[in-house]
Enzyme design. Structure first.
Site, PDB file in Angstrom:
ATOM      1  N   TYR A 109      53.164  42.262  61.717  1.00 12.15           N
ATOM      2  CA  TYR A 109      54.391  42.051  62.493  1.00 12.15           C
ATOM      3  C   TYR A 109      54.105  42.013  63.985  1.00 12.15           C
ATOM      4  O   TYR A 109      54.770  41.307  64.725  1.00 12.15           O
ATOM      5  CB  TYR A 109      55.421  43.131  62.168  1.00 12.15           C
ATOM      6  CG  TYR A 109      56.181  42.800  60.900  1.00 12.15           C
ATOM      7  CD1 TYR A 109      57.081  41.730  60.891  1.00 12.15           C
ATOM      8  CD2 TYR A 109      55.992  43.513  59.725  1.00 12.15           C
ATOM      9  CE1 TYR A 109      57.767  41.401  59.739  1.00 12.15           C
ATOM     10  CE2 TYR A 109      56.663  43.184  58.568  1.00 12.15           C
ATOM     11  CZ  TYR A 109      57.557  42.129  58.579  1.00 12.15           C
ATOM     12  OH  TYR A 109      58.238  41.793  57.447  1.00 12.15           O
ATOM     13  N   GLU A 157      40.023  57.539  37.554  1.00  8.35           N
ATOM     14  CA  GLU A 157      40.448  56.202  37.968  1.00  8.35           C
ATOM     15  C   GLU A 157      41.879  56.188  38.472  1.00  8.35           C
ATOM     16  O   GLU A 157      42.169  55.661  39.524  1.00  8.35           O
ATOM     17  CB  GLU A 157      40.264  55.204  36.819  1.00  8.35           C
ATOM     18  CG  GLU A 157      40.551  53.773  37.235  1.00  8.35           C
ATOM     19  CD  GLU A 157      40.113  52.755  36.197  1.00  8.35           C
ATOM     20  OE1 GLU A 157      39.200  53.074  35.410  1.00  8.35           O
ATOM     21  OE2 GLU A 157      40.677  51.660  36.173  1.00  8.35           O
ATOM     22  N   ASP A 162      37.649  53.900  33.087  1.00  5.76           N
ATOM     23  CA  ASP A 162      37.863  53.185  31.829  1.00  5.76           C
ATOM     24  C   ASP A 162      36.573  52.487  31.414  1.00  5.76           C
ATOM     25  O   ASP A 162      35.739  52.138  32.249  1.00  5.76           O
ATOM     26  CB  ASP A 162      38.966  52.131  31.981  1.00  5.76           C
ATOM     27  CG  ASP A 162      40.337  52.770  32.145  1.00  5.76           C
ATOM     28  OD1 ASP A 162      40.449  53.990  31.878  1.00  5.76           O
ATOM     29  OD2 ASP A 162      41.281  52.051  32.543  1.00  5.76           O
TER      30      ASP A 162
END
Lengths: 735, 378
Positions: free
Chosen positions: B110, B206, B258
């Site tokens: 911005y 994770e 994972d």
């Protein structure tokens, strides 16, 4: 033919009544058919198929005659075409209505005793028997128009003709007798005034123009002819209209000034959809005209008459055996005891003394053999020798091509495009008749981009408006590979794009497909020349399009750079306090230098016709209108950059006024070129007279309008030199 | 475990660092100005952040940025806009340094956003464009993001036997309730100081859901450790904090991720750095980080049901092969076996799949057993 059929049909009846019909009784009914009678029954052959076309053909024949007469007498043609509405109360939807068509010229006039023959007889004229380039050929036109008028309205045609300055004017009214192919004079008087006073006071427009000495003044018409024909016709604008015909005539005859007074009431078209499309195209071919109070003036573009053409003898390869036999017979009749050698030399072109004797020997005769001694077998041998001999093509001084420079001037005047190219081929021969093909193309600008190209055709400077697809030129256009020149072209069709193609055939004898002279017959030699001319133009266009593509790309690049330079200058200033204007200027200079191609190409190709220096035809026959291109380049930046506040804007650029102006003009142009598609759509919605909108008003005397236009464009082009800081591409963005 | 090391960068005061950064920006702008006024094309040198310009430093065990750099010039059609954006952001950063404030990535978007004068074009089309330019600036200026006064959004959680001082506030990570301490984007010593640490190791999981399981079971208390989570691919703040814990406090870092190419790559990034941030590997990578699981063999070893299998799709297979071919995995037998095992299985498994055994199987059995058996991949 019709009469013969009638006789055949009548036969069975008679048979039943008196069965004994023999050759004798039939012979009583076998008689001559007058040409007039024949054409009265077959008027479509002459172009009088329907009321609308009849109106056009009438005007076309009269204008052709006028131009021919003026040129032959070496007078710069001044022609007025006036259509008067004789039944203004008739509903606008009527199939046809009664009009009076008047065509006035400043030609040499006609001597009294010839008036009946010229206007009252079919197949009577000066042009049929000679091999010389002219608009009219057969001597049918104007008489047929008069005949059509007489048949549809019963009114004779009125002729005013003044063959000698200072002498009285003949006012004659003629009604043709179709049975005898002779005119009957219904009125014959001598009057003082020419052109007729009445014509000047027809409308407010004619009065206004006459007051400015621009319409039918006695000074401009020391001699001349005025023909008025009343007829049942229909006046309607669009494709194949009187307007289009005059417009195209003006393009092909830049030396003529034509004033057109259309009728006050225009017949509304009953198929608006079809017409809007046609209107859009017609509007695309805008005219350099002034239109005041309904009077349209097609100004004179050049002040030289076309080259005077010579009459030529037939070329040996251009005749048939029967004609050779007839010529031999005619020669013997006029030159009793003339030799074959002399015959060959006198009656043909391109036969030198040595070729003549060579020909005599090759058919086993000597130069001294008398023409009278030549029998049909020898004539046939001679004919064969003609075909086998190597002869120079016929001389070309019998042709008056429009010329590359005039072609460009004509196109520029009539078509608002950005690129023009023209090419004029060397003369060639078909059937022993010399002809010359010229072609011109106009591309881009305000032409509609999504339609098939418009093909405008001319034969001996006469526009051909009908039967386009039957015309040799149309085939030549379809057979030319336009894809090679960066245009899209459906298989075996007319190319699609903002393109107008003009083809002109000049010849001592244009082979039309019919008497109404609407299409050129498809001779291989002619089509080949047309294709070569088109290819020449196409190559120039292809080169230009490729250059333009590059130019656009560079212009786009420059535009991108320019957009960010201001931001960068500001950021650098904010970080380390450098003078933003100095950085801005330095970067802008670099941006312009790096994209110089955008300027370069503009200048490189800015070959504008130089009207002042008659240095012969333009070498490469190319004309580019800069204000139609440049805007496309500057398209993205067309909104002027808002001033960046650097605090030190005291040093304003001097040429602000100039740059500002050119910026706005390019803005307008850019819209036109970029949105040509949508624009044409917008045009289609509006009425034709207003739709032909950007009617460029001639600023000075109407004659010099085209010249002024050229010069103005050239000046604009010159102002776009690279490096000059005042050019519209620099400065104005920022300050 | 590893001994406490000295921090890699010499500690400088905030002021000194700001002055250095400002000088770099001014140099950049001065160069642009000089080149412009001399009639040369202004350019910015941007080191290339691609795999081809990423070097595997086998000795250090980290990814490093190669020497290749791109010259971003104003007069190159495809670079003109990014050149302009680079200058805009440079100017913005100078403003931030002067104002002694920091902005988020979105904030920077911005700050630089306005319409280019005289056009309808915005300086930045979206935040991604702005983020890319900022990453470019980091490498061109050889300055860290925090040195540019820019931070990313918080995305990471920590809890455990450690007390830290964050911007002067003392935070006891043992008393963080169920939410945990949100790891900020900037974790440099001038923002975060380690006050007291009892933990013996760090367990990094994770995602947040797994982290919550461990936190609820007070795993960190039972095993005297620090528990962190990085919301998938851990952001720089999390990685930097792990690195500092590892480097400054000498804590070993274990990962529970994972069993899929995504998990493998997270481990790879934590261990040796990422391709896009190769220039920061020196201060982010943890070469001795350990991969606890989930392992491809766990399906059988833990006796999991068929239901936990998630079939590998084509993208997964392609990605797995790509990872296996990375130079830092290529010569690693353990990892080659691990990836081959997953491909042989033909399915992937999430950490949560262990819940099918028991709600607290992962915290009470799986991790403690692995740690005890020192069963991990390195």
């Amino acid at each position: 033919m019709a009469a013969k059929e009638a006789a055949v049909v009548a036969e069975p009846k008679k048979k039943s009544a008196t069965p004994k019909v023999d050759a004798e009784s039939m012979a009583t009914r076998q008689r001559d058919i007058s040409v007039s009678e024949f054409f009265a029954k077959n008027r479509h052959l002459l172009g009088f198929d329907n009321p609308r076309k009849a109106m056009l053909t009438t005007i076309k024949e009269a204008v052709d005659n006028s131009l021919d007469a003026c040129e032959e007498a070496e007078i710069l043609p001044e022609i007025a075409v006036i259509i008067e509405d004789l039944e203004p109360t008739r509903p606008a939807t009527a199939k046809s209505s009664r009009y009076r068509v008047t065509v006035v010229d400043n030609g040499p006039g006609i001597v009294r005793k010839q008036v009946e023959n010229i206007f009252g007889r079919l197949l009577y004229g000066s042009k049929f028997h000679r091999l010389k380039m002219s608009r009219g050929q057969q001597g049918i036109g104007i008489s047929a128009a008069g005949m059509y008028g007489l048949i549809t309205t019963g009114r004779p045609m009125a002729i005013f003709t003044k063959p000698k300055a200072g002498q009285p004017t003949h006012h004659i009214e003629l009604a043709m007798n179709t049975k005898t192919n002779r005119a009957e004079v219904t009125f014959d008087k001598e009057v003082k005034v020419f052109p007729p006073d009445r014509l000047r006071n027809l409308t407010a427009g004619t009065r206004a123009l006459a007051e400015q000495s621009g319409f039918l003044t006695a000074e401009e018409f020391p001699t001349g002819t005025s023909v008025s024909i009343e007829l049942d016709g229909k006046y309607q604008r669009g494709r194949g209209s009187v307007d289009e015909f005059l417009e195209l005539t003006a393009i092909a005859n830049p030396h003529a000034r034509i004033v057109f007074v259309p009728p006050t009431r225009v017949t509304e078209d009953d198929e608006p959809d079809v017409l809007t499309a046609a209107e859009a195209s017609a509007a695309a071919v805008a005219k350099v005209t002034t239109e005041t109070n309904g009077v349209i003036v097609f100004p004179r573009g050049v002040h030289e008459l076309p080259r005077e053409t010579k009459e030529i003898q037939p070329h040996p390869k251009g005749i048939e055996l029967g004609i050779l036999l007839q010529m031999l017979k005619d020669y013997e009749a006029t030159e009793k005891g003339g030799t074959l050698f002399k015959f060959l030399q006198e009656c043909f072109c391109r036969v030198s003394a040595s070729t003549a004797s060579g020909m005599c020997e090759s058919i086993g005769l000597t130069s001294r053999t008398k023409v009278a001694d030549i029998g049909p077998p020898q004539a046939e041998k001679l004919f064969k020798v003609f075909q086998e001999s190597k002869l120079a093509p016929p001389p070309t001084d019998c042709l008056a091509p429009i010329g590359v420079r005039q072609l460009l001037a004509g196109m520029l005047k009539g078509v608002r495009a950005e690129f023009y190219a023209a090419s004029s081929r060397e003369a060639d021969v078909y059937r022993g008749r010399p002809f010359q093909i010229e072609a011109a193309i106009a591309f881009g600008g305000e032409l509609p981009g999504d339609e098939t190209a418009r093909v405008i055709r001319f034969a001996n400077r006469v526009p051909l408006l009908f039967q386009q697809s039957a015309c040799s030129s149309f085939k030549a256009v379809s057979e030319t590979g336009w894809k090679n020149y960066n245009l899209s072209q459906p298989r075996g069709g007319i190319p699609v794009g903002p393109l107008v193609i003009m083809i002109h055939m000049a010849s001592v004898w244009v082979p039309f497909t019919s008497e109404s002279k609407e299409a050129i017959a498809d001779y291989d030699e002619i089509r080949k020349e047309m294709k070569l001319a088109l290819m020449e133009c196409g190559r120039k266009l292809g080169t230009y399009l490729r250059k333009r593509q590059r130019m656009r790309r560079e212009g786009l690049r420059r535009d991108v750079f320019e957009r960010y330079i201001g931001e960068i200058a500001k950021a650098v200033h904010a970080i380390m306090g450098a003078d933003p204007k100095a950085i801005y200027d330095a970067l802008l200079e670099q941006a312009n230098a790096r994209t110089a191609v955008a300027d370069q190409v503009l200048d490189e190709d800015g070959k504008v016709i130089k009207d002042e220096e008659p240095s012969g035809p333009d070498d490469d026959g190319v004309l580019i209108v800069h204000d139609a291109i440049a805007p496309a380049v500057a398209q993205l930046s067309s909104t002027p950059f808002a001033p960046l506040d650097f605090g030190n804007t005291a040093k304003k650029q001097s040429g602000a006024g100039v740059t500002g102006k050119s910026n706005t003009s390019s803005k307008a142009g850019s819209k036109a070129s970029s949105k040509s598609g949508s624009k044409s759509a917008a045009r289609a919605n509006s009425k034709p007279d207003s739709a032909a909108s950007p009617k460029r008003t001639a600023k000075k005397a109407p004659e010099s309008a085209a010249r002024t236009e050229l010069r103005a464009r050239a000046a604009k082009a010159a102002s776009r030199k690279p490096g000059s800081n005042k050019s519209s591409n620099d400065g104005p963005r920022l300050f | 475990m590893a001994k406490q090391k000295t921090p890699s960068a010499p500690a400088r005061t905030k002021k000194e660092r700001d002055a250095a950064t400002e000088k770099k920006i001014v140099t950049l702008a001065t160069d642009v100005a000089k080149r412009s006024l001399a009639g040369n094309e202004p350019i910015v040198r941007v080191p290339t952040r691609t795999k081809s310009n990423t070097l595997w430093n086998k000795k250090k065990g980290i990814l490093q940025m190669g020497p290749a750099a791109q010259e971003r010039g104003l007069f190159n059609l495809s670079q003109a806009k990014s050149f302009m954006q680079t200058m805009l952001h440079s100017s913005s950063i100078k403003d931030l340094i002067a104002a002694e404030k920091t902005l988020s990535l979105r904030g920077m978007f911005y700050k630089g956003l306005h319409t280019v004068a005289g056009t309808k074009e915005k300086t930045f089309a979206d935040q991604d464009e702005s983020d890319g330019i900022l990453e470019d600036l980091e490498v061109s200026l050889a300055a860290l993001r925090e040195e540019l006064h820019i931070f990313a959004k918080k995305a990471g959680t920590m809890v455990g036997n450690i007390t830290i001082i964050d911007s002067g506030d003392e935070i006891d990570c043992r008393r963080m309730g169920s939410g945990g301490y949100a790891i900020p984007s900037i974790v440099e010593p001038d923002v975060i100081k380690f006050k007291k640490c009892d933990a013996k190791f760090v367990l990094h999981v994770e995602k947040n859901t797994v982290w919550s399981r461990f936190n609820e079971d007070r795993f960190w208390e039972k095993h005297n450790c620090i528990l962190t989570e990085g919301g998938g691919q851990p952001p720089r703040g999390v990685r930097r904090l792990l690195r500092r814990l590892n480097e400054e406090l000498g804590l070993p870092v274990y990962c529970l991720l994972d069993c899929d190419p995504w998990g493998h790559y997270i481990y790879s990034v934590i261990k040796q750095g990422s391709i896009s941030l190769a220039f920061e590997s020196e201060r982010l990578a943890i070469p001795d980080v350990k991969y606890l699981g989930i392992r491809a063999s766990d399906y059988r070893a833990c006796g999991l049901s068929d239901d936990v299998q998630i079939a590998l799709n084509d993208t997964d297979i392609k990605r797995a092969k790509e990872i296996a071919a990375y130079p830092w995995f290529e010569g690693h037998k353990g990892w080659q076996r691990e990836i081959a095992g997953m491909l042989n299985n033909g399915f992937k498994m999430e950490v949560e799949s262990l819940i099918t055994k028991d709600i607290s199987y992962v915290t009470e059995t799986y991790v403690p057993e692995r740690l005890k058996a020192k069963d991990w991949l390195e």
